[in-house]
Write an enzyme that holds these catalytic residues in place. Structure first.
Site, PDB file in Angstrom:
ATOM      1  NE  ARG A  95     -72.712  28.782 -23.816  1.00  0.00           N
ATOM      2  CZ  ARG A  95     -72.738  29.087 -22.392  1.00  0.00           C
ATOM      3  NH1 ARG A  95     -71.700  28.804 -21.472  1.00  0.00           N
ATOM      4  NH2 ARG A  95     -73.857  29.828 -21.841  1.00  0.00           N
ATOM      5  CG  LEU A  97     -77.852  25.604 -28.060  1.00  0.00           C
ATOM      6  CD1 LEU A  97     -78.004  24.903 -29.371  1.00  0.00           C
ATOM      7  CD2 LEU A  97     -77.701  27.173 -28.420  1.00  0.00           C
ATOM      8  CG  HIS A 113     -72.876  13.261 -28.095  1.00  0.00           C
ATOM      9  ND1 HIS A 113     -72.475  14.250 -27.226  1.00  0.00           N
ATOM     10  CD2 HIS A 113     -72.820  11.921 -27.437  1.00  0.00           C
ATOM     11  CE1 HIS A 113     -72.163  13.599 -26.141  1.00  0.00           C
ATOM     12  NE2 HIS A 113     -72.321  12.320 -26.124  1.00  0.00           N
ATOM     13  CD  GLU A 147     -84.088  13.823 -22.279  1.00  0.00           C
ATOM     14  OE1 GLU A 147     -83.737  12.978 -21.594  1.00  0.00           O
ATOM     15  OE2 GLU A 147     -85.351  13.625 -23.030  1.00  0.00           O
ATOM     16  CD  GLN A 177     -65.050   5.721 -38.808  1.00  0.00           C
ATOM     17  OE1 GLN A 177     -66.005   5.558 -39.602  1.00  0.00           O
ATOM     18  NE2 GLN A 177     -63.825   5.269 -39.296  1.00  0.00           N
ATOM     19  CD  GLU A 178     -67.117  13.033 -33.980  1.00  0.00           C
ATOM     20  OE1 GLU A 178     -66.088  14.048 -33.775  1.00  0.00           O
ATOM     21  OE2 GLU A 178     -67.929  12.878 -32.784  1.00  0.00           O
TER      22      GLU A 178
HETATM   23  C1  GAR Z   1     -66.063  16.367 -31.760  1.00  0.00           C
HETATM   24  O1  GAR Z   1     -65.413  15.048 -31.393  1.00  0.00           O
HETATM   25  C2  GAR Z   1     -67.585  16.444 -31.304  1.00  0.00           C
HETATM   26  O2  GAR Z   1     -68.185  15.002 -31.482  1.00  0.00           O
HETATM   27  C3  GAR Z   1     -67.463  17.024 -30.103  1.00  0.00           C
HETATM   28  O3  GAR Z   1     -66.534  17.687 -29.875  1.00  0.00           O
HETATM   29  C4  GAR Z   1     -65.531  17.341 -30.732  1.00  0.00           C
HETATM   30  C5  GAR Z   1     -65.158  18.763 -31.712  1.00  0.00           C
HETATM   31  O4  GAR Z   1     -64.011  18.672 -32.600  1.00  0.00           O
HETATM   32  N1  GAR Z   1     -68.666  17.285 -29.502  1.00  0.00           N
HETATM   33  C6  GAR Z   1     -69.428  17.413 -28.270  1.00  0.00           C
HETATM   34  O5  GAR Z   1     -68.957  16.846 -27.407  1.00  0.00           O
HETATM   35  C7  GAR Z   1     -70.543  18.012 -28.178  1.00  0.00           C
HETATM   36  N2  GAR Z   1     -71.061  17.705 -26.708  1.00  0.00           N
HETATM   37  P1  GAR Z   1     -63.896  19.757 -33.697  1.00  0.00           P
HETATM   38  O6  GAR Z   1     -64.192  20.975 -33.162  1.00  0.00           O
HETATM   39  O7  GAR Z   1     -62.643  19.425 -34.202  1.00  0.00           O
HETATM   40  O8  GAR Z   1     -64.988  19.721 -34.843  1.00  0.00           O
END
Ligand code: GAR
Length: 194
Positions: A95, A97, A113, A147, A177-178
């Site tokens: 969403r 914000l 992101h 932004e 990696q996240e």
């Molecule tokens: C992740 O890859 C995150 O970077 C992306 O959504 C995924 C969520 O995965 N976020 C965005 O696109 C934000 N604009 P998860 O629900 O398994 O953590």
């Protein structure tokens, strides 16, 4: 105790990675940090069940029940404030914000992101990277500002884009990696003494 609130919209795998790191590294005793709640704007988000399995309190608030972004954000903020958090973590929270919300949490609102910002703000990051012939893709943890997908960068990780990649295969590589950098970035936030 410093409270952390995590906002999700979907599967919640980044939320779970942070929760598992918090457990494994004993953030409660070592940093005085606890995950107070996971809140979703989608009541059906699978991440809510996952959070409950991890022993975390959950809350859901459907944005569809509100007539404006401002109205939704006001109630969302009230639900978050119940936990008086030091940090609000957006983990797949899909969403946009309002400036008022972002201003309220300035300096203590972070997002992950799925691109190497400032490249590919917005949606469909993996397909856009593939379509342009990028050899490298990745993910960015950043402070949230008014932004979209801007704000000071706190952590990044890069992955190769391989021949034959689809948006799905690239997303899966980025996601691994996240799950490493997001818990590290949250821990660093608290270790800086915020
Ligand atoms: C992740 O890859 C995150 O970077 C992306 O959504 C995924 C969520 O995965 N976020 C965005 O696109 C934000 N604009 P998860 O629900 O398994 O953590």
């Amino acid at each position: 105790m410093k409270n952390l609130v995590i906002l999700i919209s979907g599967s919640g795998s980044n939320m779970a990675a942070i929760a598992r790191a918090a457990q494994k590294e004993n953030w409660q005793d070592k940093l005085g940090v606890r995950i107070a709640a996971v809140i979703s704007n989608k009541p059906e988000a699978p991440g809510l069940a996952l959070a409950r399995e991890l022993g975390i309190a959950t809350d859901a608030l459907s944005h569809r029940d509100f007539s404006s972004r401002e109205a939704f954000d006001a109630v969302l903020m009230a639900r978050i404030e119940r936990h008086a958090p030091q940090l609000v973590v957006l983990a797949g929270f899909m969403r946009i914000l309002t400036p008022g919300f972002v201003q309220h949490y300035a300096g203590r609102l972070i997002n992950i992101h799925p691109s190497l910002l400032p490249a590919f703000a917005g949606l469909h990051t993996h397909q856009r990277a593939i379509d342009l012939g990028c050899r490298v893709a990745g993910t960015t943890v950043h402070q949230v500002t008014a932004e979209l997908d801007h704000g000071h960068i706190l952590a990044q990780a890069a992955v190769p884009v391989l021949p034959g990649d689809t948006a799905e295969t690239l997303a899966a590589r980025v996601l691994t990696q996240e799950h490493l950098i997001y818990p590290q970035a949250v821990r660093s936030f608290f270790m800086r003494g915020a």
